[in-house]
Design a protein around this motif. Structure first.
Motif, PDB file in Angstrom:
ATOM      1  N   LYS A   1       0.837  -1.187   0.000  1.00  0.00           N
ATOM      2  CA  LYS A   1       0.000   0.000   0.000  1.00  0.00           C
ATOM      3  C   LYS A   1       0.873   1.237   0.000  1.00  0.00           C
ATOM      4  O   LYS A   1       1.831   1.334   0.765  1.00  0.00           O
ATOM      5  CB  LYS A   1      -0.914   0.005   1.224  1.00  0.00           C
ATOM      6  CG  LYS A   1      -1.966  -1.060   1.185  1.00  0.00           C
ATOM      7  CD  LYS A   1      -2.896  -0.922   2.365  1.00  0.00           C
ATOM      8  CE  LYS A   1      -3.988  -1.959   2.300  1.00  0.00           C
ATOM      9  NZ  LYS A   1      -4.909  -1.826   3.419  1.00  0.00           N
ATOM     10  N   GLU A   2       0.519   2.158  -0.857  1.00  0.00           N
ATOM     11  CA  GLU A   2       1.226   3.431  -0.888  1.00  0.00           C
ATOM     12  C   GLU A   2       0.569   4.357   0.131  1.00  0.00           C
ATOM     13  O   GLU A   2      -0.644   4.322   0.314  1.00  0.00           O
ATOM     14  CB  GLU A   2       1.144   4.050  -2.278  1.00  0.00           C
ATOM     15  CG  GLU A   2       1.923   3.290  -3.312  1.00  0.00           C
ATOM     16  CD  GLU A   2       1.968   4.034  -4.629  1.00  0.00           C
ATOM     17  OE1 GLU A   2       1.908   5.276  -4.631  1.00  0.00           O
ATOM     18  OE2 GLU A   2       2.058   3.358  -5.653  1.00  0.00           O
ATOM     19  N   PRO A   3       1.365   5.183   0.776  1.00  0.00           N
ATOM     20  CA  PRO A   3       0.755   6.120   1.723  1.00  0.00           C
ATOM     21  C   PRO A   3      -0.188   7.061   0.975  1.00  0.00           C
ATOM     22  O   PRO A   3       0.083   7.444  -0.155  1.00  0.00           O
ATOM     23  CB  PRO A   3       1.939   6.861   2.319  1.00  0.00           C
ATOM     24  CG  PRO A   3       3.125   6.525   1.474  1.00  0.00           C
ATOM     25  CD  PRO A   3       2.788   5.315   0.677  1.00  0.00           C
ATOM     26  N   GLU A   4      -1.295   7.362   1.633  1.00  0.00           N
ATOM     27  CA  GLU A   4      -2.283   8.230   0.994  1.00  0.00           C
ATOM     28  C   GLU A   4      -1.738   9.621   0.733  1.00  0.00           C
ATOM     29  O   GLU A   4      -2.005  10.222  -0.279  1.00  0.00           O
ATOM     30  CB  GLU A   4      -3.547   8.274   1.855  1.00  0.00           C
ATOM     31  CG  GLU A   4      -4.289   6.959   1.868  1.00  0.00           C
ATOM     32  CD  GLU A   4      -5.529   7.020   2.715  1.00  0.00           C
ATOM     33  OE1 GLU A   4      -6.073   8.133   2.942  1.00  0.00           O
ATOM     34  OE2 GLU A   4      -5.965   5.976   3.177  1.00  0.00           O
ATOM     35  N   ASP A   5      -0.978  10.131   1.678  1.00  0.00           N
ATOM     36  CA  ASP A   5      -0.419  11.464   1.539  1.00  0.00           C
ATOM     37  C   ASP A   5       1.104  11.327   1.559  1.00  0.00           C
ATOM     38  O   ASP A   5       1.661  10.833   2.517  1.00  0.00           O
ATOM     39  CB  ASP A   5      -0.892  12.368   2.677  1.00  0.00           C
ATOM     40  CG  ASP A   5      -0.510  13.811   2.464  1.00  0.00           C
ATOM     41  OD1 ASP A   5       0.022  14.136   1.377  1.00  0.00           O
ATOM     42  OD2 ASP A   5      -0.757  14.620   3.377  1.00  0.00           O
ATOM     43  N   ARG A   6       1.746  11.742   0.507  1.00  0.00           N
ATOM     44  CA  ARG A   6       3.203  11.602   0.407  1.00  0.00           C
ATOM     45  C   ARG A   6       3.939  12.803   0.989  1.00  0.00           C
ATOM     46  O   ARG A   6       5.146  12.803   1.056  1.00  0.00           O
ATOM     47  CB  ARG A   6       3.605  11.427  -1.061  1.00  0.00           C
ATOM     48  CG  ARG A   6       3.109  10.121  -1.609  1.00  0.00           C
ATOM     49  CD  ARG A   6       3.579   9.971  -3.026  1.00  0.00           C
ATOM     50  NE  ARG A   6       3.284   8.628  -3.482  1.00  0.00           N
ATOM     51  CZ  ARG A   6       4.206   7.735  -3.768  1.00  0.00           C
ATOM     52  NH1 ARG A   6       5.464   8.019  -3.689  1.00  0.00           N
ATOM     53  NH2 ARG A   6       3.854   6.529  -4.138  1.00  0.00           N
ATOM     54  N   ARG A   7       3.197  13.826   1.363  1.00  0.00           N
ATOM     55  CA  ARG A   7       3.843  15.023   1.922  1.00  0.00           C
ATOM     56  C   ARG A   7       4.265  14.797   3.348  1.00  0.00           C
ATOM     57  O   ARG A   7       3.573  14.161   4.132  1.00  0.00           O
ATOM     58  CB  ARG A   7       2.908  16.219   1.843  1.00  0.00           C
ATOM     59  CG  ARG A   7       2.615  16.623   0.409  1.00  0.00           C
ATOM     60  CD  ARG A   7       1.679  17.773   0.369  1.00  0.00           C
ATOM     61  NE  ARG A   7       0.375  17.315   0.898  1.00  0.00           N
ATOM     62  CZ  ARG A   7      -0.566  18.124   1.341  1.00  0.00           C
ATOM     63  NH1 ARG A   7      -0.377  19.414   1.369  1.00  0.00           N
ATOM     64  NH2 ARG A   7      -1.702  17.642   1.789  1.00  0.00           N
TER      65      ARG A   7
END
Length: 149
Positions: free
Chosen positions: A139-145
């Motif tokens: 799973k990729e993080p929802e927010d990459r910031r």
């Protein structure tokens, strides 16, 4: 068209693939035992299914006992080794010998989560058929910031 001698191009060594030497030099790819045509061994088809991958590896002239498949740190290595049987009783002098003995290998990255029990393999009519499940998608993080405090 280049001249042909025994179905090999005369100028292969001069105009051949410059990267094939690098592959053999570093120990990757096919061994030089099978000569410059070693890259034509172990042609592989890879199919993606809904939950798995399937590989069909051409290994003509090999027997099941001469083929080995190993998993190590997410990499699957397929090796096939054979020797040419020399019959001492045969008479005559060879004019040309093209059969050789040696080993050829290919390595594929299949993911770190798989164990040998997860992989199924069978060998029929010179074709090695391998099947293994897909690794679960990360799973990729929802927010990459990254928040700055």
């Amino acid at each position: 068209m280049l001249p042909s001698v025994f179905s090999e191009r005369l100028f292969d060594n001069v105009f051949g693939d410059p990267f094939s030497m690098m592959t053999n030099f570093h120990g990757h790819g096919h061994g030089s035992v099978f000569g410059k045509h070693g890259k034509n061994l172990m042609k592989t088809d890879v199919r993606e299914l809904e939950n798995s991958y399937e590989l069909d590896v051409d290994l003509p002239g090999f027997k099941k006992e001469q083929v080995n498949v190993e998993l190590d740190d997410g990499y699957m290595t397929i090796c096939a080794a054979k020797g040419v049987e020399h019959d001492e009783e045969k008479r005559g002098q060879y004019i040309r010998r093209e059969r050789s003995s040696g080993e050829c290998c290919r390595t594929f990255y299949i993911g770190k989560g798989l164990e040998p029990k997860d992989v199924s393999a069978r060998f029929e009519d010179g074709i090695l058929r391998i099947s293994f499940p897909k690794a679960p998608a990360e799973k990729e993080p929802e927010d990459r910031r990254v928040s700055i405090m």
